[in-house]
Design an enzyme around this catalytic site. Sequence first.
Site, PDB file in Angstrom:
ATOM      1  N   ASP A 153      -2.290 -11.193  -1.180  1.00  0.00           N
ATOM      2  CA  ASP A 153      -2.818 -10.587   0.039  1.00  0.00           C
ATOM      3  C   ASP A 153      -4.280 -10.217  -0.225  1.00  0.00           C
ATOM      4  O   ASP A 153      -4.655  -9.930  -1.366  1.00  0.00           O
ATOM      5  CB  ASP A 153      -1.994  -9.327   0.343  1.00  0.00           C
ATOM      6  CG  ASP A 153      -2.304  -8.709   1.689  1.00  0.00           C
ATOM      7  OD1 ASP A 153      -1.510  -8.895   2.626  1.00  0.00           O
ATOM      8  OD2 ASP A 153      -3.340  -8.024   1.802  1.00  0.00           O
TER       9      ASP A 153
ATOM     10  N   ASP B 133      -4.179 -12.867   5.088  1.00  0.00           N
ATOM     11  CA  ASP B 133      -5.419 -12.233   5.565  1.00  0.00           C
ATOM     12  C   ASP B 133      -6.635 -12.684   4.748  1.00  0.00           C
ATOM     13  O   ASP B 133      -7.746 -12.216   4.957  1.00  0.00           O
ATOM     14  CB  ASP B 133      -5.292 -10.705   5.635  1.00  0.00           C
ATOM     15  CG  ASP B 133      -4.501 -10.094   4.499  1.00  0.00           C
ATOM     16  OD1 ASP B 133      -4.268 -10.792   3.490  1.00  0.00           O
ATOM     17  OD2 ASP B 133      -4.125  -8.906   4.615  1.00  0.00           O
TER      18      ASP B 133
ATOM     19  N   HIS C 109      -5.877  -7.648   0.431  1.00  0.00           N
ATOM     20  CA  HIS C 109      -6.056  -6.244   0.056  1.00  0.00           C
ATOM     21  C   HIS C 109      -5.366  -5.968  -1.276  1.00  0.00           C
ATOM     22  O   HIS C 109      -4.276  -6.489  -1.526  1.00  0.00           O
ATOM     23  CB  HIS C 109      -5.480  -5.347   1.154  1.00  0.00           C
ATOM     24  CG  HIS C 109      -6.078  -5.611   2.506  1.00  0.00           C
ATOM     25  ND1 HIS C 109      -5.410  -6.319   3.477  1.00  0.00           N
ATOM     26  CD2 HIS C 109      -7.286  -5.302   3.007  1.00  0.00           C
ATOM     27  CE1 HIS C 109      -6.195  -6.413   4.538  1.00  0.00           C
ATOM     28  NE2 HIS C 109      -7.336  -5.813   4.289  1.00  0.00           N
TER      29      HIS C 109
ATOM     30  N   HIS D 122       0.821  -1.223   0.000  1.00  0.00           N
ATOM     31  CA  HIS D 122       0.000   0.000   0.000  1.00  0.00           C
ATOM     32  C   HIS D 122       0.854   1.271   0.000  1.00  0.00           C
ATOM     33  O   HIS D 122       0.320   2.368   0.162  1.00  0.00           O
ATOM     34  CB  HIS D 122      -0.933   0.034   1.210  1.00  0.00           C
ATOM     35  CG  HIS D 122      -1.880  -1.125   1.290  1.00  0.00           C
ATOM     36  ND1 HIS D 122      -2.681  -1.494   0.238  1.00  0.00           N
ATOM     37  CD2 HIS D 122      -2.149  -2.002   2.295  1.00  0.00           C
ATOM     38  CE1 HIS D 122      -3.416  -2.552   0.603  1.00  0.00           C
ATOM     39  NE2 HIS D 122      -3.100  -2.886   1.832  1.00  0.00           N
TER      40      HIS D 122
HETATM   41 ZN   LIG Z   1      -3.569  -7.278   3.560  1.00  0.00          ZN
END
Ligand SMILES: [Zn+2]
Length: 302
Positions: A160, A237, A162, A123
């Site tokens: 991941d 996650d 996200h 990110h």
């Molecule tokens: Zn994540």
Amino acid sequence: MAATIPLVFHPVYSQLSLPVRHRFPIEKYQGIYDALRERGISDSRFIIPQSVTPRELSHFFSPEYVQALANGTLDPKAMRRIGFPWSEQLITRTLRAVGGTCETARQALEHGVALNLTGGYHHAFFDFGSGFCLFNDLYIAARKMQQSRHIDNVLIIDCDVHQGDGTAALAQDDTSIFTLSMHGEKNFPYRKQISDLDIGLPKHCKDDEYLSTLEEALTVAFRCFNPDAIIYDAGVDVHVNDDLGLLDISTAGVLARDQMVFELCQSKGLPVAAVIGGGYQRDIAALVDVHLQLYTAAGVIS
Ligand SMILES: [Zn+2]
């Protein structure tokens, strides 16, 4: 040859004092190290990485942003977007962790597979960080791999939960880096960037759909792009017990996913540098157990 797979770790990965009730499970990195040691991996197997320097980071990211973070003068709003309070410790651990992924990339080119015990700061953008990510280690590692004369094209496989928004933005105009992000569609970041291949999964996606979707995504990626090396973000996650993930992937599903990636890379003779990515459970032992699937899939432990 599993015995030769380099593992990259430094105790500083887990050395960060956070406010009480902060949701980030900073202890997990040391937890993975301890669990691997308990399973018979000798201390000499672990490679201690160098830290990256702010100067080196400035070759890839905004020098103003790098300096402000290093000096502790970053705007409070920008700091809140990262999600950690600023401290010397935060910078020290981050520089070492990013150095760890760079070392893992170097080791992967030499040994075929290498695993970092942290990493996956996807990110982080050119001039700001977000979602617990300060500097994008995946992007730097890809660029560093390309400094090797055998490596032109790097595929970043980001599993991941996200979206790898920072990586997508950083590599957007770079045709030598292909970004594949398979993530929860209804999850952070709510404003997605455009990866070379994005797969948005529905909430409560289960193993069968997850694994068949990944297989298809990998087929498409390899049809579009001819990589010389792989960087793999094995975020856990996606796990059913994750506090943030919203997907329903079992531990066996995580193992099957990681095996799929390693087997594919091996069948194509491609080096792969893997990082552990996200994973959020209050029960650190349970979380470590899910992260250990990566090391099982690589053949480091059985
Ligand atoms: Zn994540």
